[in-house]
Design an enzyme around this catalytic site. Structure first.
Site, PDB file in Angstrom:
ATOM      1  N   ASP A 135      36.642  33.279  47.163  1.00 16.43           N
ATOM      2  CA  ASP A 135      36.900  34.485  47.432  1.00 16.43           C
ATOM      3  C   ASP A 135      35.387  35.382  47.738  1.00 16.43           C
ATOM      4  OD1 ASP A 135      38.826  36.584  48.029  1.00 16.43           O
ATOM      5  OD2 ASP A 135      38.113  37.740  46.107  1.00 16.43           O
ATOM      6  N   GLY A 184      37.469  29.678  59.970  1.00 16.99           N
ATOM      7  CA  GLY A 184      35.919  30.035  59.634  1.00 16.99           C
ATOM      8  C   GLY A 184      35.235  29.330  58.523  1.00 16.99           C
TER       9      GLY A 184
END
Length: 207
Positions: free
Chosen positions: A74, A16
């Site tokens: 992140d 994704g």
């Protein structure tokens, strides 16, 4: 920091994220390659206490290994009713190899515990925020650039949409009356945490 090559190396094996990065860098004529293109590199253990620590560790570890600039991300979901959880543990909330569906089910279960005795007909469970920290690291100079993006919304007990990934079907955007998983890629890039971080990164690279 200058990126001379026509590729961007992204330290991820999340399909994704690869799709979103590819879409974001396409207007700049940059091709995104990921850890799928470097299968012999080991996974980086994300044991940092902050999004920045994890992103920097991934970018530096992979960048030093291949000798080229590497972009690492992140990101995660911070839910108000859960005191900011799952946070840096978002991808492995239901276990080290937790699938998106397992993570979503655990999130809903934890929020249901919080509202025992409350109005259970209300689908909006808690304010929440998606956070993304990007780090671009150059192993030649040792320099890095950091960018951060956020988007605010609510966790809903009524998932919707089949686009996106992760917690997108549960992340409701009141001003759009849609979840993140209802948005097209262009719509998501315009308002998402990762979209904001990418635009900030692009501005820093042009300075």
């Amino acid at each position: 920091m200058k990126l001379e090559k026509d590729i961007i190396i992204v330290a991820t094996r999340n399909k994704g994220k690869v799709m979103e990065f590819s879409h974001a860098f396409e207007p700049f004529g940059k091709k995104v390659v990921s850890m799928f293109d470097y299968p012999d590199l080991p996974d980086v253990i994300e044991d940092g206490e902050t999004f920045f620590e994890n992103a920097f560790k991934k970018a530096k570890t992979i960048g030093d290994a291949i000798g080229l600039p590497v972009l690492a991300d992140d990101s995660g979901l911070c839910v108000e009713a859960l005191n900011g959880q799952p946070g840096v543990y978002s991808a492995r909330y239901a276990g080290e190899h937790g699938a998106d569906q397992d993570n979503n089910l655990k999130l809903l279960a934890e929020l249901e515990k919080q509202r025992l005795g409350e109005d259970t007909e209300q689908p909006l469970l808690s304010p929440a925020q998606f956070v993304c920290v990007l780090v671009l690291y150059d192993p030649v100079t040792g320099q890095h650039i950091e960018a951060r993006g956020t988007v605010d919304g609510w966790i809903t007990s009524q998932p919707s949409g089949n686009k996106g990934f992760g917690y997108d079907p549960l992340f409701y955007l009141p001003h759009l009356e849609k979840t993140m998983a209802d948005l097209t890629m262009d719509e998501k890039q315009a308002i998402s945490h990762r979209g904001h971080a990418l635009r900030q990164l692009a501005e820093k690279l042009q300075q």
